[in-house]
Design a protein around this motif. Sequence first.
Motif, PDB file in Angstrom:
ATOM      1  N   ARG A  62     -58.839 -34.257  -9.832  1.00 19.98           N
ATOM      2  CA  ARG A  62     -58.317 -33.427  -8.738  1.00 19.98           C
ATOM      3  C   ARG A  62     -59.250 -33.453  -7.537  1.00 19.98           C
ATOM      4  O   ARG A  62     -58.799 -33.505  -6.386  1.00 19.98           O
ATOM      5  N   ALA A  63     -60.549 -33.435  -7.796  1.00 20.69           N
ATOM      6  CA  ALA A  63     -61.510 -33.518  -6.702  1.00 20.69           C
ATOM      7  C   ALA A  63     -61.405 -34.868  -5.991  1.00 20.69           C
ATOM      8  O   ALA A  63     -61.455 -34.944  -4.753  1.00 20.69           O
ATOM      9  N   ALA A  64     -61.236 -35.937  -6.771  1.00 23.59           N
ATOM     10  CA  ALA A  64     -61.072 -37.268  -6.169  1.00 23.59           C
ATOM     11  C   ALA A  64     -59.784 -37.332  -5.356  1.00 23.59           C
ATOM     12  O   ALA A  64     -59.747 -37.929  -4.266  1.00 23.59           O
ATOM     13  N   ASP A  65     -58.724 -36.714  -5.865  1.00 23.27           N
ATOM     14  CA  ASP A  65     -57.458 -36.696  -5.132  1.00 23.27           C
ATOM     15  C   ASP A  65     -57.596 -35.985  -3.788  1.00 23.27           C
ATOM     16  O   ASP A  65     -56.975 -36.389  -2.804  1.00 23.27           O
ATOM     17  N   ALA A  66     -58.394 -34.918  -3.758  1.00 26.67           N
ATOM     18  CA  ALA A  66     -58.573 -34.197  -2.493  1.00 26.67           C
ATOM     19  C   ALA A  66     -59.109 -35.122  -1.413  1.00 26.67           C
ATOM     20  O   ALA A  66     -58.673 -35.078  -0.259  1.00 26.67           O
ATOM     21  N   VAL A  67     -60.045 -35.989  -1.791  1.00 25.49           N
ATOM     22  CA  VAL A  67     -60.589 -36.949  -0.831  1.00 25.49           C
ATOM     23  C   VAL A  67     -59.495 -37.918  -0.374  1.00 25.49           C
ATOM     24  O   VAL A  67     -59.304 -38.153   0.823  1.00 25.49           O
ATOM     25  N   ALA A  68     -58.763 -38.479  -1.345  1.00 24.91           N
ATOM     26  CA  ALA A  68     -57.723 -39.454  -1.001  1.00 24.91           C
ATOM     27  C   ALA A  68     -56.632 -38.826  -0.142  1.00 24.91           C
ATOM     28  O   ALA A  68     -56.202 -39.403   0.868  1.00 24.91           O
ATOM     29  N   ASP A  69     -56.178 -37.637  -0.516  1.00 28.15           N
ATOM     30  CA  ASP A  69     -55.071 -37.004   0.188  1.00 28.15           C
ATOM     31  C   ASP A  69     -55.474 -36.562   1.593  1.00 28.15           C
ATOM     32  O   ASP A  69     -54.737 -36.811   2.561  1.00 28.15           O
ATOM     33  N   LYS A  70     -56.630 -35.931   1.727  1.00 28.89           N
ATOM     34  CA  LYS A  70     -57.026 -35.398   3.037  1.00 28.89           C
ATOM     35  C   LYS A  70     -57.279 -36.495   4.046  1.00 28.89           C
ATOM     36  O   LYS A  70     -57.121 -36.283   5.256  1.00 28.89           O
ATOM     37  N   PHE A  71     -57.654 -37.685   3.576  1.00 32.27           N
ATOM     38  CA  PHE A  71     -57.968 -38.760   4.517  1.00 32.27           C
ATOM     39  C   PHE A  71     -56.879 -39.828   4.571  1.00 32.27           C
ATOM     40  O   PHE A  71     -57.097 -40.921   5.070  1.00 32.27           O
TER      41      PHE A  71
END
Length: 467
Positions: free
Chosen positions: A227-236
Amino acid sequence: MTSDDAGQGLTERALVKIRRLGLVADRKAAGHTQESLAAALGLDVKTVRQWENGTYKPSTHFLQQRLAEELRITRRQLALRLDPPTDSTHAPFADHEMDAEPTDGDVPSASVRPDRSPKLSCAGKNVINWRDDSSQPGSPEPSVVHSDIPQLRRVLDTRDLPEDGPVRPLSELAEAVQTVVVRRLQSDYAVLAADVNELLPELHRAILAAPPTLKPQHASLLARTYRAADAVADKFGYYDLSARIIDLMRTAATQSGDELLVGSAAYVRGEIYFATHDLDAGGRMLTAAADKIRVSASETAAATYGALHMRAAVMAARAGSALRARDHIEEAKQAARQVNEGVHLGTVFGVPSVRIHQLSLAVELGDVGGALRLASGWAPPITMPAERRSHFYIDLGRAFHLADQPERVLSAFREAGRIAPEHVREHSQVIDVVDHLELITRGRLRDEFADFAAGLVKPQSRSGFGL
C-alpha cells in the motif's frame, strides 16, 4: 540588495526552516530533546538548535552519520531533511518569514503556522539505520521519486526470486513497516519511495522463508508495504504500476486471513476506478466490500466499513449521483460515531475525516454554499496526518474557485502545499485550477498564480490508462 532580492532571501530562509521541521519531528520520534541529542553527540545544545532552525547543518560525513544513528533514520532521510531545494519552484508553498527558532515543544511562529508533523495514533519508532545507505544528499523533488520508479518495478518483477540478503525478526519487520505507513500518511514520498525499494525485497525473502504458521503475519506486513508503494505510484501518475501493486496488495491481504485487511485493500482498489473513470463499477466494488463487514465487531471493523462508504460517496458524487453520495456518506457518519479519529489499518477515519469528505462531495456536486458552510470556522485537527489535512485545503481551494474568489483559492492551495508539498506539487486538480486562474486573472494576482504554478509539476503520460 534590492527589495526583490531581500524578499527572495526571506523566502529561502523560511523554506529551510519549514523543511527542518522534519528534523525536529525525527528527533522527537527518537525520544530526544535538544539537550539529550546534543549530549549524545558531544555537542553544545546551541549547535542542535542551529541545525533545526536552518542556520547550519552538520558539516562532516562522520557527524551526519552519528546524527542519523541517533535519530534512527537513514543517511538519505537525513539528507532530505537538511538540504531543501534552493530554486524558486517551492517558493509558493513557503512565502512567509519564520521569526522564532524552534525549541522543544514549540515550532516557529508565522502568519501561516508550520506543520508540527505530529505523532500519529499508530506511529511506532523510526527504523534504526540497518542499511548501508550510500545515497547522495538531495531534495524531495518529484524527480527524486520518479528516479526510484524503475527500481520499484524491478523489485516487483523479482518478488518470487528476491536477491539473497538478511531478514530481520518479525517484530523488527513490523516496526519497519509501521515507519513506511507513517511516511505515507505524512506524504513524505521522497523518503518513502527509497524505503519501500529497500524494504520490499526483505519482506519477499521473509514470506518465502517463513514457516506456515507465520506466513499470515508476514503477508499482513507485505500488504501494508504494498500500500505504501502504491501511494508513490498513484500520487505521481504511474497508474499502470499502481494497479499492479494494488493487485499484489489484495493477494497479500487475502493470504493474511484478515478480513478487515481485505476490506482495506478494497478501499485502496478504488484508486483504479478513479483513474479509469469507471465510477459506477467502483462504487459497486466498494459497497460489496463494505457489505461483508460486521460493523459491530470492533472499532477497526466500524472504521473499515465507514472508510469504504466514505470513498464510495466521493465516487458517487463525481459520477453526479447526489442521492447515492448522500446515502454513502450517511453510512460513513454513523460508523464514525463508533470510532475514535485515528489511523485504522492504515486508513485515517473518524468524524473529522468524514467532514473532510463531505466537503469533497459538495465540491464534486457543485454545491458551493454547502462547501463553504462546511469549511466555515473549522479546520482539520493538527493531529491528523498531513495527506488528509492537505486534501481539505485542496478541496477548499476548489470551492473558492467555484465561488469566484481567486485570492482565497491561492491562500487555500498554499496552505495545502505547506502541509504536504509533495502531495500538492503534482496534484491534477490543483494544476487544473491554477492553470485556469493564471489565464483569467490580471495584475498582481496573475503574477502570484504564475509564481505558484512554477512550483507545480505537470506529469507526463506515464499511465497504461492513457491519462
